[in-house]
Write a protein that holds these residues in place. Structure first.
Motif, PDB file in Angstrom:
ATOM      1  N   SER A 503       0.822  -1.200   0.000  1.00 38.31           N
ATOM      2  CA  SER A 503       0.000   0.000   0.000  1.00 38.31           C
ATOM      3  C   SER A 503       0.857   1.251   0.000  1.00 38.31           C
ATOM      4  N   GLU A 504       0.365   2.288  -0.659  1.00 38.26           N
ATOM      5  CA  GLU A 504       0.980   3.601  -0.602  1.00 38.26           C
ATOM      6  C   GLU A 504      -0.087   4.657  -0.343  1.00 38.26           C
ATOM      7  N   LYS A 505       0.314   5.723   0.270  1.00 39.06           N
ATOM      8  CA  LYS A 505      -0.546   6.887   0.455  1.00 39.06           C
ATOM      9  C   LYS A 505      -0.016   8.000  -0.445  1.00 39.06           C
ATOM     10  N   VAL A 506      -0.853   8.510  -1.319  1.00 38.39           N
ATOM     11  CA  VAL A 506      -0.443   9.520  -2.289  1.00 38.39           C
ATOM     12  C   VAL A 506      -1.083  10.848  -1.916  1.00 38.39           C
ATOM     13  N   VAL A 507      -0.248  11.863  -1.755  1.00 45.11           N
ATOM     14  CA  VAL A 507      -0.735  13.179  -1.339  1.00 45.11           C
ATOM     15  C   VAL A 507      -0.620  14.203  -2.467  1.00 45.11           C
ATOM     16  N   GLN A 508       0.441  14.111  -3.264  1.00 39.74           N
ATOM     17  CA  GLN A 508       0.675  15.065  -4.346  1.00 39.74           C
ATOM     18  C   GLN A 508       0.230  14.468  -5.686  1.00 39.74           C
ATOM     19  N   PRO A 509      -0.442  15.260  -6.525  1.00 39.31           N
ATOM     20  CA  PRO A 509      -0.951  14.726  -7.805  1.00 39.31           C
ATOM     21  C   PRO A 509       0.113  14.064  -8.670  1.00 39.31           C
ATOM     22  N   ASP A 510       1.302  14.647  -8.725  1.00 40.92           N
ATOM     23  CA  ASP A 510       2.338  14.100  -9.599  1.00 40.92           C
ATOM     24  C   ASP A 510       2.903  12.775  -9.101  1.00 40.92           C
ATOM     25  N   ASP A 511       2.599  12.426  -7.848  1.00 39.96           N
ATOM     26  CA  ASP A 511       3.093  11.155  -7.308  1.00 39.96           C
ATOM     27  C   ASP A 511       2.186   9.975  -7.645  1.00 39.96           C
ATOM     28  N   PHE A 512       1.014  10.265  -8.206  1.00 36.61           N
ATOM     29  CA  PHE A 512       0.053   9.179  -8.417  1.00 36.61           C
ATOM     30  C   PHE A 512       0.521   8.190  -9.479  1.00 36.61           C
ATOM     31  N   VAL A 513       0.936   8.669 -10.639  1.00 32.48           N
ATOM     32  CA  VAL A 513       1.285   7.756 -11.737  1.00 32.48           C
ATOM     33  C   VAL A 513       2.448   6.844 -11.364  1.00 32.48           C
ATOM     34  N   PRO A 514       3.544   7.354 -10.766  1.00 31.33           N
ATOM     35  CA  PRO A 514       4.594   6.416 -10.334  1.00 31.33           C
ATOM     36  C   PRO A 514       4.095   5.381  -9.326  1.00 31.33           C
ATOM     37  N   ALA A 515       3.243   5.825  -8.387  1.00 34.13           N
ATOM     38  CA  ALA A 515       2.690   4.872  -7.416  1.00 34.13           C
ATOM     39  C   ALA A 515       1.800   3.852  -8.105  1.00 34.13           C
ATOM     40  N   LEU A 516       1.042   4.286  -9.087  1.00 40.34           N
ATOM     41  CA  LEU A 516       0.179   3.383  -9.853  1.00 40.34           C
ATOM     42  C   LEU A 516       1.001   2.302 -10.542  1.00 40.34           C
ATOM     43  N   LYS A 517       2.100   2.685 -11.151  1.00 45.35           N
ATOM     44  CA  LYS A 517       2.935   1.711 -11.862  1.00 45.35           C
ATOM     45  C   LYS A 517       3.520   0.682 -10.895  1.00 45.35           C
ATOM     46  N   ARG A 518       3.909   1.144  -9.702  1.00 43.61           N
ATOM     47  CA  ARG A 518       4.408   0.196  -8.707  1.00 43.61           C
ATOM     48  C   ARG A 518       3.289  -0.751  -8.266  1.00 43.61           C
ATOM     49  N   ALA A 519       2.089  -0.201  -8.088  1.00 44.88           N
ATOM     50  CA  ALA A 519       0.961  -1.019  -7.654  1.00 44.88           C
ATOM     51  C   ALA A 519       0.605  -2.075  -8.697  1.00 44.88           C
ATOM     52  N   ILE A 520       0.602  -1.678  -9.968  1.00 47.28           N
ATOM     53  CA  ILE A 520       0.296  -2.632 -11.041  1.00 47.28           C
ATOM     54  C   ILE A 520       1.326  -3.756 -11.051  1.00 47.28           C
ATOM     55  N   ALA A 521       2.578  -3.407 -10.830  1.00 47.53           N
ATOM     56  CA  ALA A 521       3.635  -4.431 -10.803  1.00 47.53           C
ATOM     57  C   ALA A 521       3.387  -5.443  -9.691  1.00 47.53           C
ATOM     58  N   VAL A 522       2.876  -4.959  -8.539  1.00 47.95           N
ATOM     59  CA  VAL A 522       2.584  -5.887  -7.445  1.00 47.95           C
ATOM     60  C   VAL A 522       1.468  -6.844  -7.837  1.00 47.95           C
ATOM     61  N   THR A 523       0.427  -6.337  -8.491  1.00 45.31           N
ATOM     62  CA  THR A 523      -0.677  -7.217  -8.891  1.00 45.31           C
ATOM     63  C   THR A 523      -0.209  -8.281  -9.879  1.00 45.31           C
ATOM     64  N   GLU A 524       0.815  -7.963 -10.667  1.00 44.69           N
ATOM     65  CA  GLU A 524       1.293  -8.896 -11.687  1.00 44.69           C
ATOM     66  C   GLU A 524       2.304  -9.904 -11.139  1.00 44.69           C
ATOM     67  N   THR A 525       3.124  -9.481 -10.194  1.00 42.20           N
ATOM     68  CA  THR A 525       4.224 -10.340  -9.727  1.00 42.20           C
ATOM     69  C   THR A 525       4.062 -10.803  -8.282  1.00 42.20           C
TER      70      THR A 525
END
Length: 544
Positions: A503-525
């Motif tokens: 899990s991650e907590k995202v506060v700044q808008p520009d941090d969302f896409v990098p966090a999303l990519k990390r999250a997708i990687a977790v769902t895949e691996t």
């Protein structure tokens, strides 16, 4: 063979892949011995939602099944049946019942009696010898006509009674109906005579797998297409004739073209008036095609009606329209697509400042916009929870392939989306499966994040955490002074981590896409990636 083992063997022959279940009851071990994977949930209505989401994504070809213990298990599961019934979702419910010796003695809870108004069909297995017969009837109901939950109550002693002889059972096929030729001819003429028709497509087009026919008839008639919320994704929303879904929140094009329409062709929908769908304006000629006669003239006066499977109905209409127009329909004498494109662009221009906003707290429309831009929509299944996430996502998310969206909204129970997306992932393990929920919804069902962890169901949950139940704000004693005391506090990132999720907590808008990519990687691996510097915590993302 005992009764529980006979039921499990029948489920196996019917292709059941998993049994969503809450113990303690005989079906857990019986299913496991038969090679059916038990998915044990923490709360019964979440287990029901898992079965529900599975059946939706498979178009009812593979049936989601949920089993629960007698008494409190059946009581707790009731909301899940109400949700499935309101959305016509075909799921099989196998509740335990009290001993037959306790029949008609209050306050013992009888699923057969109490689920009467939230099931399509129901029965009690009163004799172990009747298990094959009643299971055949149950699966026939699940595969024929309009969908809905089907229930078979099993009294306590039936689980362990011996079935005499060999189990005589083979899988059941359903039936589909087609309108009569005379009705097809009449409606084809009416559709061709309309000057500004709009097609209003429901989830019956998804269950019938009629998406190709829906596109063809829209192009033949040059009729723009809007869908119901449950029907969203039946028509590709990047198509030049697409208007989007007609929910309580909707695109500008949906209302614009419905207002200007002289005829609305409703196909594969019950045309039910709800608080969560947009009504058809008055004064329109309505052609209503549905699989259930009880839907016709229920909430809207139908000027013309056709009963039948959506795919067979559309095929018949397409053939007749082509016969009458030498295959051209209205394609050679009118083109509505420039008007659709103009209204769509106007609407997008109005909303673009919201979708690209840099404000903090993060604008939810920015999250939806960035999410759409960074996933493969055709290989993503997305759903939402009730309230603000539904209303924000439904008009903005563009579906490009069938069954890539689980839309629901006649009953809007907070927390349904979490179980539904688990069911979707079980149905389509190679797709990215995303659930967007609010702080109120995760408060109701958040502990079942652990169900996904324990069963290795790689879903992605995004929590819009505004801490105030946004859509319910007007119904709270809210004021600027009292905001702090009314806020729904808690760090859901830490809750998710405590339950074993990344899990991650995202506060700044520009941090969302990098966090999303990390999250997708977790769902895949299933592997935990390193967190970026400054990111708090990190498959569930909490958006503040």
């Amino acid at each position: 063979m005992q009764g529980a083992d006979a039921i499990a063997e029948i489920l196996k022959r019917e292709g059941t892949e998993f049994l969503a279940v809450y113990p303690a009851q005989a079906m857990v071990d019986a299913a496991a011995k038969a090679g059916i994977r038990p998915i044990i949930c923490r709360q019964e209505r979440v287990g029901m939602a898992i079965a529900d989401g599975f059946s939706r994504i498979t178009n009812g070809k593979r049936i989601g099944v949920f089993s629960m213990q007698q008494g409190p298990g059946s009581e707790n599961a009731f909301p899940g049946a109400a949700q499935a019934f309101s959305d016509n979702s075909p799921i099989l419910l196998l509740p335990g019942g009290e001993s037959k010796a306790k029949a008609f003695i209050a306050p013992n809870f009888s699923p057969y009696d109490n689920y009467a108004h939230v099931t399509k069909w129901r029965a009690q297995i009163n004799m172990v010898e009747r298990i094959p017969e009643l299971m055949r009837r149950a699966f026939y109901q699940l595969r024929t006509g309009k969908g809905g939950p089907v229930l078979l109550e099993t009294p306590r002693e039936i689980w362990e009674e011996e079935l005499p002889g060999e189990l005589d059972y083979k899988p059941v096929s359903g039936n589909k109906t087609m309108p009569p030729p005379g009705g097809i001819r009449e409606i084809a003429e009416v559709l061709l005579e309309a000057e500004r028709p709009v097609i209003y497509a429901g989830q019956g087009c998804l269950y019938a797998e009629a998406w190709d026919e829906l596109q063809e008839i829209a192009e033949l008639l040059q009729a723009p297409v809007t869908t119901t919320l449950p029907g969203k994704s039946a028509f590709p929303e990047d198509h030049p004739l697409a208007l989007g879904a007609s929910a309580v929140s909707h695109t500008k094009g949906t209302w614009y073209f419905l207002e200007k329409a002289d005829l609305v062709f409703a196909i594969g929908t019950s045309l039910t008036r709800t608080n969560y769908g947009k009504s058809i304006p008055s004064g329109k000629t309505i052609v209503h095609s549905t699989a259930d006669a009880a839907d016709v003239n229920k909430d809207y006066q139908s000027d013309y009606s056709l009963l039948g499977d959506a795919k067979l109905t559309l095929q018949g209409l397409i053939d007749e329209i082509k016969r009458r127009t030498d295959g051209a329909g209205h394609r050679n004498n009118r083109d509505i697509t420039p008007e659709v494109a103009k209204i769509r662009q106007e609407w997008l221009d109005e909303w673009m400042p919201q979708m690209t906003s840099d404000e903090v707290p993060i604008n939810q429309y920015r999250i939806i916009h960035d999410l759409q831009a960074n996933v493969d929509a055709a290989n993503t299944i997305i759903t939402h929870d009730a309230g603000s996430p539904r209303d924000q996502l439904a008009p903005m998310w563009q579906c490009t392939a069938p069954r890539t969206y689980i839309g629901w909204g006649k009953s809007t129970q907070l927390g349904f989306g979490l179980g539904a997306i688990m069911g979707a992932k079980l149905a389509e393990p190679d797709k990215l499966c995303i659930n967007i929920m609010g702080d109120a919804a995760i408060g109701m069902v958040g502990m079942d994040i652990e169900t996904a962890v324990r069963n290795k169901i790689g879903i992605l949950t995004i929590v819009f955490n505004n801490q105030i139940m946004a859509i319910e704000r007007s119904h709270q004693p809210y004021s600027a002074e009292s905001h702090d005391s009314l806020a729904h506090g808690g760090d859901y990132r830490m809750v998710a981590e405590g339950l074993g999720a990344w899990s991650e907590k995202v506060v700044q808008p520009d941090d969302f896409v990098p966090a999303l990519k990390r999250a997708i990687a977790v769902t895949e691996t299933g592997e935990t990636p390193p967190r970026a510097p400054g990111v708090l915590g990190g498959e569930k993302i909490s958006i503040n």
